[in-house]
Design a protein around this motif. Structure first.
Motif, PDB file in Angstrom:
ATOM      1  N   ARG A   1       0.838  -1.204   0.000  1.00 35.62           N
ATOM      2  CA  ARG A   1       0.000   0.000   0.000  1.00 35.62           C
ATOM      3  C   ARG A   1       0.872   1.252   0.000  1.00 35.62           C
ATOM      4  NH1 ARG A   1      -3.429  -2.526   3.882  1.00 35.62           N
ATOM      5  NH2 ARG A   1      -2.601  -1.164   5.518  1.00 35.62           N
TER       6      ARG A   1
ATOM      7  N   LYS B   1       1.645  15.514  -3.088  1.00 36.31           N
ATOM      8  CA  LYS B   1       2.375  16.278  -4.097  1.00 36.31           C
ATOM      9  C   LYS B   1       3.315  17.272  -3.425  1.00 36.31           C
ATOM     10  CE  LYS B   1      -1.197  15.848  -7.660  1.00 36.31           C
ATOM     11  NZ  LYS B   1      -0.350  14.963  -8.496  1.00 36.31           N
TER      12      LYS B   1
ATOM     13  N   ASN C   1      -8.977  11.162  -0.646  1.00 37.28           N
ATOM     14  CA  ASN C   1      -9.845  10.511  -1.639  1.00 37.28           C
ATOM     15  C   ASN C   1     -11.258  11.065  -1.529  1.00 37.28           C
ATOM     16  OD1 ASN C   1     -10.800   9.373   0.700  1.00 37.28           O
ATOM     17  ND2 ASN C   1     -10.254   7.271   0.174  1.00 37.28           N
TER      18      ASN C   1
ATOM     19  N   ALA D   1      -5.190  10.010  -0.968  1.00 34.86           N
ATOM     20  CA  ALA D   1      -5.100   9.511  -2.344  1.00 34.86           C
ATOM     21  C   ALA D   1      -3.694   9.688  -2.908  1.00 34.86           C
ATOM     22  CB  ALA D   1      -6.123  10.216  -3.232  1.00 34.86           C
ATOM     23  N   CYS D   2      -3.084  10.836  -2.676  1.00 35.82           N
ATOM     24  CA  CYS D   2      -1.733  11.086  -3.175  1.00 35.82           C
ATOM     25  C   CYS D   2      -1.126  12.276  -2.429  1.00 35.82           C
ATOM     26  CB  CYS D   2      -1.725  11.343  -4.685  1.00 35.82           C
ATOM     27  SG  CYS D   2      -2.596  12.845  -5.190  1.00 35.82           S
TER      28      CYS D   2
ATOM     29  N   ARG E   1       3.668   5.707  -5.593  1.00 33.25           N
ATOM     30  CA  ARG E   1       3.569   5.652  -7.057  1.00 33.25           C
ATOM     31  C   ARG E   1       2.547   6.657  -7.575  1.00 33.25           C
ATOM     32  NH1 ARG E   1       0.096   3.289 -10.343  1.00 33.25           N
ATOM     33  NH2 ARG E   1      -0.898   2.204  -8.586  1.00 33.25           N
ATOM     34  N   LYS E   2       1.467   6.851  -6.841  1.00 37.01           N
ATOM     35  CA  LYS E   2       0.429   7.796  -7.256  1.00 37.01           C
ATOM     36  C   LYS E   2       0.804   9.249  -6.920  1.00 37.01           C
ATOM     37  CE  LYS E   2      -3.370   4.482  -6.688  1.00 37.01           C
ATOM     38  NZ  LYS E   2      -4.580   4.141  -5.896  1.00 37.01           N
ATOM     39  N   SER E   3       1.798   9.426  -6.066  1.00 38.25           N
ATOM     40  CA  SER E   3       2.224  10.767  -5.665  1.00 38.25           C
ATOM     41  C   SER E   3       3.205  11.335  -6.675  1.00 38.25           C
ATOM     42  CB  SER E   3       2.843  10.720  -4.268  1.00 38.25           C
ATOM     43  OG  SER E   3       1.914  10.209  -3.320  1.00 38.25           O
ATOM     44  N   ASP E   4       3.711  12.527  -6.378  1.00 40.79           N
ATOM     45  CA  ASP E   4       4.667  13.173  -7.278  1.00 40.79           C
ATOM     46  C   ASP E   4       5.907  12.306  -7.475  1.00 40.79           C
ATOM     47  OD1 ASP E   4       3.361  15.407  -8.073  1.00 40.79           O
ATOM     48  OD2 ASP E   4       4.400  16.798  -6.762  1.00 40.79           O
ATOM     49  N   GLU E   5       6.431  12.324  -8.685  1.00 38.61           N
ATOM     50  CA  GLU E   5       7.676  11.623  -8.950  1.00 38.61           C
ATOM     51  C   GLU E   5       8.805  12.316  -8.174  1.00 38.61           C
ATOM     52  OE1 GLU E   5      10.372  10.181 -12.797  1.00 38.61           O
ATOM     53  OE2 GLU E   5       8.651  11.510 -13.050  1.00 38.61           O
TER      54      GLU E   5
ATOM     55  N   ASP F   1       2.209   1.773  -3.425  1.00 40.04           N
ATOM     56  CA  ASP F   1       1.147   2.256  -4.313  1.00 40.04           C
ATOM     57  C   ASP F   1       0.876   3.742  -4.080  1.00 40.04           C
ATOM     58  OD1 ASP F   1      -1.095   1.702  -6.233  1.00 40.04           O
ATOM     59  OD2 ASP F   1      -2.302   2.300  -4.498  1.00 40.04           O
ATOM     60  N   LEU F   2       0.906   4.186  -2.807  1.00 34.63           N
ATOM     61  CA  LEU F   2       0.693   5.608  -2.495  1.00 34.63           C
ATOM     62  C   LEU F   2       1.810   6.469  -3.079  1.00 34.63           C
ATOM     63  CD1 LEU F   2      -0.761   7.901  -1.012  1.00 34.63           C
ATOM     64  CD2 LEU F   2       0.514   7.286   1.056  1.00 34.63           C
TER      65      LEU F   2
END
Length: 452
Positions: free
Chosen positions: A43, A86, A76, A83-84, A49-53, A46-47
């Motif tokens: 998890r 940034k 979310n 959810a992410c 990965r969905k956040s800023d590079e 995955d978090l």
């Protein structure tokens, strides 16, 4: 930010420290302890990965450069999970006014605060209790006495010397650009031209004989006699070049001190009068001290903040930043006193440490150790008694974590029994798992001597 760009010494140290804070990224000591921990680790991946590079690299850089960093935490739709996350650049953020209890309830974002025509965007401060707004801002900062809204970087006391470093660079740059002026006085003895003619002559002399590209040019004059020949008079220097050389060394020392750098060798600079026996000793001891007194506190600030965010998504892992430490820095006598989790946090790679320990043995002892390891092995025929081989897969760094999560295999093989040939923790009633050393991809030769 301007001092980071204009001062070479300051910029190099900030870049180096930021890289050391991030190290090799984050990991968790307990990610393989149970199925629940493995699920939490997935998890977390995955978090991220969905956040800023490069989120973690950016916040590590900001907290070193500015002493603080900002992240945009986005909930979310149901407001039950994050959810992410940034990254918000520090130079684009401003703090709102705190309430009577000193709590800052909102921050303001604007890409360029010099643009008075643009409108800033209000972002509500992050709160675990108030989730009415999907997009929130979390400020992460070092504690600075007497400052409530912002923080100062740890090298703030050395900013004056950073400005001086910039001035010294500009002095030498101007010397190169201007060439021999004002070190030489040029006098013409054939009359006084008009003001317009004087400007033209002066500009032509400057264009032809000043600047780095004009070094070594030959000067030719034509005249009717000595009376009308131009005269060149050297201007005695006031010792400014020696003063600036002294200041350059002083500035470097003061900037390094303000960053609490134990040894300049950490950043590739050789210092004079080192008190260590050799460079290897200085690097190892200095790195350990610098990591514990400077890098670790920065990491602790970030880990506490991000652990608070991760816990909202039911991620309760013992996370840490992987220490980017070369194997040559390892003190085996100290490492052996650490448990497995402490070794992992200290950046000790088990394979590197095994290689170092093995290489210190004599050739005779190496052969004995290899024979003992072979004796502890299992014959394939004995392993497969009562089993049928139904699947064989090549294990790699990329696929093994996925297979481990899919089949819930243990990450470390441990045997039980006095003869060393007990059951593996990966075995069950249906499946037996065994590993062997694969040949090197390039040479196709075994990677261990005793496998040949």
């Amino acid at each position: 930010r301007d001092l980071f760009i204009s001062s070479s010494t300051n910029g190099a140290i900030i870049n180096g420290v930021a890289d050391m804070i991030y190290g090799g990224g984050i990991d968790a000591t307990d990610k393989d302890d149970s199925d629940g921990k493995r699920e939490q680790w997935l998890r977390l991946q995955d978090l991220l990965r969905k956040s800023d590079e490069d989120l973690l690299q950016k916040v590590a850089f900001d907290i070193k450069l500015y002493g603080m960093t900002y992240v945009n935490v986005i909930w979310n739709t149901s407001r039950t999970r994050i959810a992410c996350i940034k990254h918000l650049p520090v130079h684009t953020m401003r703090s709102g006014v705190a309430d009577s209890e000193g709590v800052i309830n909102e921050f303001y974002y604007k890409s360029d605060w010099r643009d008075r025509r643009g409108k800033e965007k209000a972002i509500k401060a992050f709160s675990n209790e108030d989730r009415t707004t999907a997009s929130t801002c979390l400020q992460i900062k070092r504690y600075t006495p007497s400052l409530h809204y912002y923080s100062l970087p740890d090298y703030a006391a050395g900013t004056t010397y950073c400005e001086l470093d910039q001035s010294i660079s500009e002095f030498h740059l101007n010397n190169v650009r201007r060439g021999f002026f004002p070190s030489m006085l040029l006098s013409f003895k054939n009359g006084v031209p008009t003001e317009q003619e004087r400007r033209v002559i002066e500009q032509k002399v400057i264009d032809k004989f000043t600047g780095a590209d004009n070094a070594g040019r030959i000067l030719i004059t034509f005249n009717d006699g000595d009376e009308t020949a131009p005269e060149f008079t050297p201007i005695t220097q006031n010792g400014a070049d020696g003063m600036y050389e002294y200041l350059s060394k002083l500035v470097s020392e003061k900037i390094i001190t303000s960053h609490r750098v134990v040894s300049p060798l950490i950043f590739g600079v050789r210092s004079e009068g080192s008190g260590f026996g050799n460079n290897a000793d200085e690097l190892r001891d200095s790195y350990s001290l610098f990591n514990n007194t400077v890098i670790a506190p920065f990491q602790d600030i970030l880990l506490k903040a991000f652990s608070r965010l991760f816990s909202i998504n039911d991620i309760e892992l013992d996370i840490f930043f992987i220490t980017a430490k070369p194997a040559d820095f390892l003190d085996l006598d100290v490492v052996e006193t650490l448990d497995e989790g402490e070794q992992e946090k200290a950046g000790v790679d088990s394979e590197q440490m095994s290689h170092q320990c093995f290489s210190k043995l004599s050739q005779k002892d190496q052969i004995k150790l290899a024979d003992k390891l072979i004796e502890l092995g299992e014959e394939e025929e004995d392993i497969l008694k009562g089993y049928d081989k139904i699947d064989t897969r090549e294990a790699s760094e990329e696929t093994e974590p996925i297979m481990d999560a899919l089949f819930t295999f243990a990450s470390v093989i441990r045997s039980t029994g006095n003869d060393g040939k007990g059951k593996s923790e990966q075995d069950n009633e249906l499946i037996k798992i065994r590993y062997r050393y694969a040949p090197d991809r390039n040479t196709h030769k075994p990677q261990r001597d005793f496998c040949q």
